[in-house]
Design a protein around this motif. Structure first.
Motif, PDB file in Angstrom:
ATOM      1  N   PRO A  67       3.155   2.511   6.428  1.00  0.00           N
ATOM      2  CA  PRO A  67       3.049   3.964   6.283  1.00  0.00           C
ATOM      3  C   PRO A  67       4.313   4.686   6.730  1.00  0.00           C
ATOM      4  O   PRO A  67       5.077   4.171   7.554  1.00  0.00           O
ATOM      5  CB  PRO A  67       1.872   4.328   7.212  1.00  0.00           C
ATOM      6  CG  PRO A  67       1.289   3.028   7.673  1.00  0.00           C
ATOM      7  CD  PRO A  67       2.351   2.001   7.531  1.00  0.00           C
ATOM      8  N   ASP A 116      -3.965   6.972  -3.142  1.00  0.00           N
ATOM      9  CA  ASP A 116      -3.813   6.891  -1.696  1.00  0.00           C
ATOM     10  C   ASP A 116      -3.916   5.440  -1.238  1.00  0.00           C
ATOM     11  O   ASP A 116      -4.752   4.670  -1.734  1.00  0.00           O
ATOM     12  CB  ASP A 116      -4.900   7.730  -1.025  1.00  0.00           C
ATOM     13  CG  ASP A 116      -4.888   7.584   0.476  1.00  0.00           C
ATOM     14  OD1 ASP A 116      -4.025   8.191   1.125  1.00  0.00           O
ATOM     15  OD2 ASP A 116      -5.738   6.831   1.000  1.00  0.00           O
ATOM     16  N   ALA A 117      -3.086   5.067  -0.281  1.00  0.00           N
ATOM     17  CA  ALA A 117      -3.020   3.682   0.175  1.00  0.00           C
ATOM     18  C   ALA A 117      -4.364   3.176   0.683  1.00  0.00           C
ATOM     19  O   ALA A 117      -4.822   2.084   0.301  1.00  0.00           O
ATOM     20  CB  ALA A 117      -1.970   3.559   1.276  1.00  0.00           C
ATOM     21  N   GLU A 142       1.219   3.963  -4.757  1.00  0.00           N
ATOM     22  CA  GLU A 142       2.140   5.040  -4.391  1.00  0.00           C
ATOM     23  C   GLU A 142       1.505   6.360  -4.820  1.00  0.00           C
ATOM     24  O   GLU A 142       1.280   6.579  -6.011  1.00  0.00           O
ATOM     25  CB  GLU A 142       3.499   4.849  -5.060  1.00  0.00           C
ATOM     26  CG  GLU A 142       4.492   5.968  -4.808  1.00  0.00           C
ATOM     27  CD  GLU A 142       4.615   6.303  -3.333  1.00  0.00           C
ATOM     28  OE1 GLU A 142       4.380   7.488  -2.979  1.00  0.00           O
ATOM     29  OE2 GLU A 142       4.923   5.403  -2.529  1.00  0.00           O
ATOM     30  N   THR A 156       0.804  -1.226   0.000  1.00  0.00           N
ATOM     31  CA  THR A 156       0.000   0.000   0.000  1.00  0.00           C
ATOM     32  C   THR A 156       0.836   1.275   0.000  1.00  0.00           C
ATOM     33  O   THR A 156       0.340   2.330  -0.381  1.00  0.00           O
ATOM     34  CB  THR A 156      -0.932   0.033   1.226  1.00  0.00           C
ATOM     35  OG1 THR A 156      -0.149   0.035   2.424  1.00  0.00           O
ATOM     36  CG2 THR A 156      -1.876  -1.161   1.230  1.00  0.00           C
ATOM     37  N   HIS A 157       2.070   1.211   0.463  1.00  0.00           N
ATOM     38  CA  HIS A 157       2.957   2.381   0.490  1.00  0.00           C
ATOM     39  C   HIS A 157       4.270   1.966  -0.174  1.00  0.00           C
ATOM     40  O   HIS A 157       5.290   1.773   0.481  1.00  0.00           O
ATOM     41  CB  HIS A 157       3.212   2.842   1.920  1.00  0.00           C
ATOM     42  CG  HIS A 157       1.989   3.287   2.660  1.00  0.00           C
ATOM     43  ND1 HIS A 157       1.062   2.397   3.181  1.00  0.00           N
ATOM     44  CD2 HIS A 157       1.527   4.524   2.977  1.00  0.00           C
ATOM     45  CE1 HIS A 157       0.103   3.073   3.795  1.00  0.00           C
ATOM     46  NE2 HIS A 157       0.366   4.358   3.679  1.00  0.00           N
TER      47      HIS A 157
END
Length: 273
Positions: free
Chosen positions: A161, A138-139, A113, A40-41
């Motif tokens: 994060p 956005d994640a 990303e 996610t990031h």
């Protein structure tokens, strides 16, 4: 704050997180059925440790810089072999590149990303790799948009994060609820910094109060977590860890503790205080 991971790439927290990530992904390789990895990031995917930014902090010297001489039978070897394959010691692979090196043709990696420049760098890194997709989003929005996976019932969602804004632990707790509702069969790994114990304890409590079960916590502390202005340690919270992971993780963290001169290495089932 404009967080840039290049200043911290290859530090003790990266070494801990990536060692455990590789161990988790090895579990999926035991079966032929496809699996998904969602990062996610995702960041840049690969970091030049000879860059001015990395040299400015020199954090990698107290992390990956101390681990190149590990013996072939070290518990850290599966991860270190991938680091070398990705271009180490100069180039340090982030979690999406490590995951991509473990994929088979039937498996899939989704990277989110939100920073446009970093997304473009990540896209170029994976150009031509058809089972890797890169999304500029956005994640946490990505969790709602991209789960559940279309072609896999197995998988791992990695949430890592930068903790550059207040309230990140609260957003993590909400994200875990989203994943449970959209990908109930999936495994989840959440990285978090340890500066002071109070925010971490509250996060653990919130995870338990939300009804998550079969939760494991692995933590590596470089020093007692008494100074909230310092990164004193790092943790990885894993929901639905594979059988045998706790024992493997403890061996790996114990080795990192010795090699890096850390203060404490703990793997335990989540028991909120």
């Amino acid at each position: 704050m404009n967080y840039r991971h290049i200043y911290h790439a290859g530090n003790f927290a990266d070494c801990m997180k990536h060692t455990l990530l590789v161990t988790l992904l090895q579990h999926f390789l035991r079966k032929d059925s496809p699996f998904l990895v969602m990062d996610t990031h995702a960041g840049l995917g690969r970091y030049d440790l000879e860059s001015p930014e990395a040299e400015k902090t020199g954090e990698y010297r107290e992390g990956i810089g101390k681990l190149w001489s590990e013996a072939p039978d070290s518990p850290l070897s599966p991860w270190l072999e991938l680091v070398r394959k990705a271009g180490g010691p100069r180039y340090y692979p982030g979690s999406p590149l490590l995951a991509s090196l473990m994929l088979r043709p039937q498996d899939q990696l989704i990277c989110c990303e939100k920073h446009p420049q970093d997304k473009r760098t990540l896209y170029r890194l994976f150009a031509g790799q058809t089972n890797v997709s890169v999304h500029e989003r956005d994640a946490y929005e990505g969790l709602r948009a991209l789960l559940p996976p279309k072609n896999a019932r197995r998988g791992l969602v990695l949430i890592d994060p930068p903790f550059e804004e207040p309230g990140e632990f609260d957003r993590l707790a909400e994200a875990l609820q989203t994943i449970r509702s959209r990908f109930a069969t999936g495994m989840v790994a959440v990285w978090y910094p340890i500066k002071h114990r109070t925010p971490v304890r509250q996060f653990h409590t919130n995870v338990e109060l939300a009804g998550h079960r079969n939760v494991l916590v692995a933590e590596l502390l470089m020093r007692p977590p008494h100074n909230p202005d310092m990164l004193n340690g790092a943790g990885l919270l894993v929901i639905k860890p594979p059988y045998g992971f706790a024992e493997q993780a403890q061996l790996q963290l114990d080795r990192l503790k010795t090699a890096l001169g850390a203060f404490e290495a703990i793997v335990s089932e989540l028991v909120a205080e």
